[in-house]
Write a protein that holds these residues in place. Structure first.
Motif, mmCIF file in Angstrom:
data_model
loop_
_atom_site.group_PDB
_atom_site.id
_atom_site.type_symbol
_atom_site.label_atom_id
_atom_site.label_comp_id
_atom_site.label_asym_id
_atom_site.label_seq_id
_atom_site.Cartn_x
_atom_site.Cartn_y
_atom_site.Cartn_z
ATOM 1 N N PHE B 112 -54.379 43.380 -173.372
ATOM 2 C CA PHE B 112 -55.108 44.607 -173.023
ATOM 3 C C PHE B 112 -55.004 45.734 -174.045
ATOM 4 C CE2 PHE B 112 -55.225 42.633 -168.825
ATOM 5 C CZ PHE B 112 -56.547 42.890 -168.498
ATOM 6 N N CYS B 113 -53.949 45.742 -174.853
ATOM 7 C CA CYS B 113 -53.721 46.926 -175.691
ATOM 8 C C CYS B 113 -54.004 46.683 -177.163
ATOM 9 C CB CYS B 113 -52.278 47.400 -175.555
ATOM 10 S SG CYS B 113 -51.850 47.896 -173.896
ATOM 11 N N LYS B 166 -54.215 51.735 -170.802
ATOM 12 C CA LYS B 166 -54.622 50.373 -170.455
ATOM 13 C C LYS B 166 -53.785 49.769 -169.342
ATOM 14 C CE LYS B 166 -57.916 50.366 -173.407
ATOM 15 N NZ LYS B 166 -57.981 49.640 -174.672
ATOM 16 N N GLY B 198 -59.608 53.012 -163.336
ATOM 17 C CA GLY B 198 -59.953 51.757 -164.014
ATOM 18 C C GLY B 198 -58.877 51.249 -164.955
ATOM 19 N N VAL B 199 -57.627 51.320 -164.511
ATOM 20 C CA VAL B 199 -56.498 50.894 -165.346
ATOM 21 C C VAL B 199 -55.788 49.730 -164.646
ATOM 22 C CG1 VAL B 199 -54.241 51.634 -166.233
ATOM 23 C CG2 VAL B 199 -56.203 53.191 -166.350
ATOM 24 N N MET B 200 -55.298 48.764 -165.418
ATOM 25 C CA MET B 200 -54.576 47.642 -164.839
ATOM 26 C C MET B 200 -53.140 48.049 -164.493
ATOM 27 S SD MET B 200 -56.782 45.080 -164.947
ATOM 28 C CE MET B 200 -55.763 43.618 -164.683
ATOM 29 N N GLU B 226 -59.343 44.370 -155.861
ATOM 30 C CA GLU B 226 -60.254 44.576 -156.998
ATOM 31 C C GLU B 226 -59.867 43.813 -158.260
ATOM 32 O OE1 GLU B 226 -59.382 47.019 -154.988
ATOM 33 O OE2 GLU B 226 -61.302 47.737 -154.212
ATOM 34 N N GLY B 227 -58.765 43.059 -158.218
ATOM 35 C CA GLY B 227 -58.355 42.321 -159.428
ATOM 36 C C GLY B 227 -57.789 43.225 -160.503
ATOM 37 N N LEU B 228 -56.909 44.141 -160.081
ATOM 38 C CA LEU B 228 -56.338 45.129 -161.014
ATOM 39 C C LEU B 228 -54.893 44.843 -161.375
ATOM 40 C CD1 LEU B 228 -57.390 48.444 -159.224
ATOM 41 C CD2 LEU B 228 -58.498 47.371 -161.194
#
Lengths: 394, 394
Positions: B112-113, B166, B198-200, B226-228
């Motif tokens: 992600f980063c 992120k 909207g961050v994991m 939401e799959g976060l």
């Protein structure tokens, strides 16, 4: 959720080659596409005995956290083994344990390359390393392989013209995928160019001890008076691939950085496999075991070559490697290689399209890679016969 | 050779804390600084039996290359275990095996980063994760921990003001280093904020099953419609730390990327430890084993708390954790914490300065972390007495 992946990961694309490999991964397919060591090379009885003895004598060391550098007795044994057996390693070097050679390769990239920095690779080269470099965001530049190693003129040209070159990645002995061995002259030339341009060499030597004909060639690391070479070795092809134990020999200053990076990846390599590798090196007849593996691969390689000559001898050219696990076969120019590989898969024989190993998969390449260590002798006989039939259909 | 390391690696500095830890790592030092599981929690006899049976029944699977995703029976068993035991995991999620939870944490960051992207962390937090993020070039932003989890107002402020956030990294149960457990309300609040911005979320739960008082709190992953959420678990504290087996449960799309990244790091996790973990979950009395570990840590934690109250009760404040391995002790304001830790080490007791766990080691912090799982009961009694004597000297 619409995921926003990092640039280096988002850029990794599923390739057409992987689709072919998936299509040919069924149970009944003859696996010339694999790279697995032959299961009969695993010293299973000794592994049973050693494991039992480890879990009787000192279970807590095998089950507790260890230090990132690895199990000290194994590090010492490997340091001595490389020095006495291959004149490899100086006083300024240090050896540490990694979770398979793949981790050593990835750590070298992490420690030296910023995103966008360049790694010069043999082309073709080992797909696992190329993908690891790609996942780290490195820029790959390929130098064509010749039967005696990289084209040295093109290597120097790349060193002169490419920006931010940090590593030269080479597999000098029985290269994956070509089976080529880099000559002593070219090893020296590569080392001299690395010195001239101030670039590190990443020497990947997973098959070094699997020579079944000819004479050993000195490792590049053995020439390393300036501390330029990161040498990576592995137990995967001589003890067990599933245990995931490899090692890195490099200048201490470099090892210190790689160890910090490893700590952030998996803290340390699993202890039981490390202690097992140590017992294997010190309490087993190591030399005899290596010799028996060489005999197996000598036989399998000869069998595959024999059958290739019988069924396709007049149409293709291929390497006659002195060791390792692979043959590299150039198909005739009029044969569309990807179609050939697809048809072979449909007929029950999996091979890897040569383009899979290129730095740029879109470059021309009409070769396939054949592995002779994974299939049984019967599969080699039958599989090559099928490959011959498919060839004659085209 | 004057090495030019990558920016992310060159920036890693040896810290004063590591020097203190090194000074206190001798054989005769009482190890309150460690994080090792108590050796008596390893089911050694069962590991012996299972290992022998694996190497008798199917040695080749244990010794040959495996797939990157991990040993399928173990993946299935863990998926069911998380679902039935903790209502954790949706149909859109997938579980894969990693070489210890540390690798899951590192892969989440890698996937992600980009370099310079931000990870919001509890402060203090687990030093291994912070250093892994640093080695990947991430920018760390700390949100202060309270006894019931992160300061939610400050978390939202960080989400509003920081660039390119992120991941939110949390250890909700029996946090390392504080022992704090995030309340259900705060878990919901963290999830809602992640959704809003909207961050994991990276949920690290190595101690989740080690609760020795109070009631379980739902995992954040169990709320994940939401799959976060990327959920990371481990066998290190319930079976063996040295085997290096952990797992990641995350949305399939995320898992696919993490698997590609893992392939470039170590190909797959060692097979023998994976098969062993599977046997442990399916052929051993898992529930009874977990219960026995909880009893051991309940006793050790109570002993340490008892002794702290006896020797330093009037001077310090400390957590009374409901599980895990750690106590967090705030020293009186007039005591210089680093000097205290150094003196304690000189007197034979190793503790970790609380600053080691901060996102910014230069922030004020007058706490130390004490581990009660590694030392023996005798060491706990003697070590806390010494810590009391050192305190009264200041």
């Amino acid at each position: 959720m619409n995921y926003s992946f990092s640039n280096r990961i988002a850029a990794l694309q599923p390739s057409i080659i992987r689709e072919i490999l998936k299509a040919s991964s069924g149970q009944n397919v003859i696996p010339f596409s694999a790279g697995n060591p032959a299961p009969e090379t695993f010293p299973i009885e000794a592994i049973r005995t050693f494991t039992q003895s480890i879990l009787e004598q000192d279970p807590v060391t095998a089950l507790q956290y260890g230090i990132t550098e690895g199990y000290a007795p194994l590090r010492d044994t490997l340091t001595t083994h490389l020095k006495t057996g291959f004149d490899t390693g100086k006083a300024s070097d240090e050896l540490f344990i990694v979770s398979g050679a793949q981790q050593g390769i990835e750590l070298a990239c992490k420690v030296f390359c910023n995103e966008g920095d360049t790694i010069i690779c043999e082309s073709p080269s080992f797909i696992g390393s190329l993908n690891s470099f790609r996942a780290s965001g490195a820029n790959l530049v390929g130098v064509p392989m010749e039967t005696d190693g990289m084209d040295i003129g093109k290597l120097e040209h790349a060193l002169q013209t490419e920006q931010n070159v940090k590593l030269i990645y080479v597999i000098p002995s029985f290269q994956n995928p070509t089976g080529f061995t880099t000559s002593l002259e070219k090893r020296k030339a590569i080392y001299d160019l690395a010195k001239k341009y101030g670039v590190m060499i990443l020497e990947d030597n997973p098959y070094g001890e699997l020579r079944f004909s000819g004479e050993d060639v000195a490792t590049i690391k053995s020439m390393d008076d300036e501390g330029l070479v990161i040498y990576v070795g592995s137990f995967s092809k001589i003890l067990s691939a599933g245990l995931r134990v490899g090692y890195v020999l490099a200048p201490s200053e470099v090892v210190q950085k790689m160890v910090v990076a490893k700590q952030g990846e998996d803290v340390h390599t699993a202890m039981l496999p490390q202690i097992l590798a140590h017992k294997f090196m010190t309490e087993y007849n190591y030399a005899e075991h290596i010799s028996s593996i060489r005999a197996i691969y000598r036989r399998k390689s000869a069998l595959m070559i024999d059958k290739l000559q019988e069924h396709m001898g007049e149409s293709i050219t291929f390497t006659q490697p002195d060791g390792g696990l692979f043959l590299w076969c150039d198909l005739p120019a009029h044969i569309p290689m990807l179609d050939y590989a697809k048809t072979a898969a449909a007929e029950g024989v999996a091979v890897v399209p040569g383009t899979a190993f290129l730095v740029d998969e879109n470059e021309p390449c009409n070769a396939i890679r054949l592995n002779f260590s994974t299939p049984s002798d019967e599969q080699i006989v039958k599989g090559i016969e099928i490959l011959g039939q498919v060839l004659h259909k085209f």
